[in-house]
Motif scaffolding. Structure first.
Motif: not given
Ligand SMILES: C[S@@+](CC[C@H](N)C(=O)[O-])C[C@H]1O[C@@H](n2cnc3c(N)ncnc32)[C@H](O)[C@@H]1O
Length: 304
Positions: A122-123, A125-126, A129, A149, A152, A199, A251, A254-255, A296
């Protein structure tokens, strides 16, 4: 242990082979009711011999020296007392990372590996993050995210100083930079030294009810820290706290990604919806059990 230490035993005479030692251990583990006896015996023997499982079976006739036999007997005795295999070995593999675990910290579970993989997906595309892991334990989720990541900014908190020391040692050994904070997620507000906005907030909080203790295997009930297991009388307690803090720390857009007890998935969904979250959904793990709830934080409605 008795069979291993008495008179004419080949172990004491120094003539025991890898294969014989393995078979003896399997028999003793089976007799003691330890599940998955063969795999347990293999892991412990490989650890002591410093070899792979393939090598264990490739050289069955290789003799095992006295020092290694004694070390193996120690590990076997601990496992026969139903101490978790991962505590006995001192480590667990988690998404390609070798993590120290021991008393004071929950042994990371395969379903949490799956949850972490889902979070990483899920991350994707960020960019860069910012992620907060609540109730980090060994640091498994936070460290795996940082490992996969490197861009991150990862923060992780726990109420347990023992867990945080293990998490810090894991981070140091792996050369991964995570910000570790001692914090109580059930407190009214989050410590100010955890700077939002994030995020994503991920959490595998304690979610067992106290009455479930009797149904747990001895490895869990007698060895893993109660603070990591039990939510108390209200099984949704930690999700209520996460929903409250999420409104402050996330944010807009954010999730939250939370691991849930298979029995309470729909209750957690209803709770997050009632707390004003959007796109709340329950996902099943690879075994088909409801395991992960996504939610979300709504973005503010534009006044124009
Ligand atoms: C189920 S364990 C999860 C550990 C790790 N994230 C994992 O998945 O293996 C829950 C963690 O929450 C921590 N915890 C319990 N109560 C807490 C609280 N009030 N505030 C913050 N962390 C808490 C425990 O110490 C434990 O490390």
């Amino acid at each position: 242990m008795l069979a291993i230490m008495t008179g004419n035993d080949p172990v004491e005479n120094g003539t025991i082979t890898q294969s014989e030692l393995l078979q003896q251990a399997i028999q003793r583990l089976e007799a003691a009711g330890v599940p998955d006896a063969r795999r347990n015996a293999e892991w412990m023997l490989c650890e002591v011999l410093g070899c792979s499982r393939a090598q264990l079976y490739a050289y069955p006739e290789r003799p095992v020296d006295a020092a290694r036999r004694a070390r193996f007997a120690e590990l076997l005795a601990r496992r026969l007392r139903r101490e978790p295999l991962q505590y006995v070995l001192g480590y667990v593999e988690f998404l390609g990372l070798r993590l120290e675990v021991g008393p004071g910290v929950l042994v990371p579970r395969p379903e949490t590996e799956w949850l972490t993989e889902r979070v990483l997906q899920e991350l994707q595309s960020t960019p860069g993050p910012r992620v907060l892991d609540v109730g980090t334990g060994s640091g498994c989720i936070a460290l795996a995210i940082k490992h996969h990541r490197s861009d991150a900014d990862v923060w992780a908190c726990d109420i347990s100083p023992e867990a945080l020391s293990i998490a810090r040692r894991n981070a140091e050994r792996l050369g991964l930079q995570v910000h570790w904070v001692e914090a109580d997620v059930l407190a009214d507000s989050f410590p100010e030294n955890v700077p939002g906005p994030f995020d994503l907030i991920v959490s595998n909080p304690p979610y067992l009810a106290l009455h479930e203790a009797d149904e747990l295997p001895p490895e869990v009930r007698d060895y893993e820290p109660p603070v990591a297991l039990y939510a108390g009388e209200d099984p949704l307690r930690f999700y209520r706290a996460l929903a409250r803090h999420g409104h402050v720390l996330l944010k807009p857009g954010g999730r939250l990604a939370c691991e849930v007890h298979a029995h309470y998935g729909t209750d957690v969904v209803a709770l997050f919806e009632a707390c004003g979250y959007e796109a709340v959904r329950l996902e099943c793990d690879l075994a088909g059990n409801p395991r992960l709830v996504w939610a979300r934080r709504p973005a503010p409605v534009s006044s124009s």
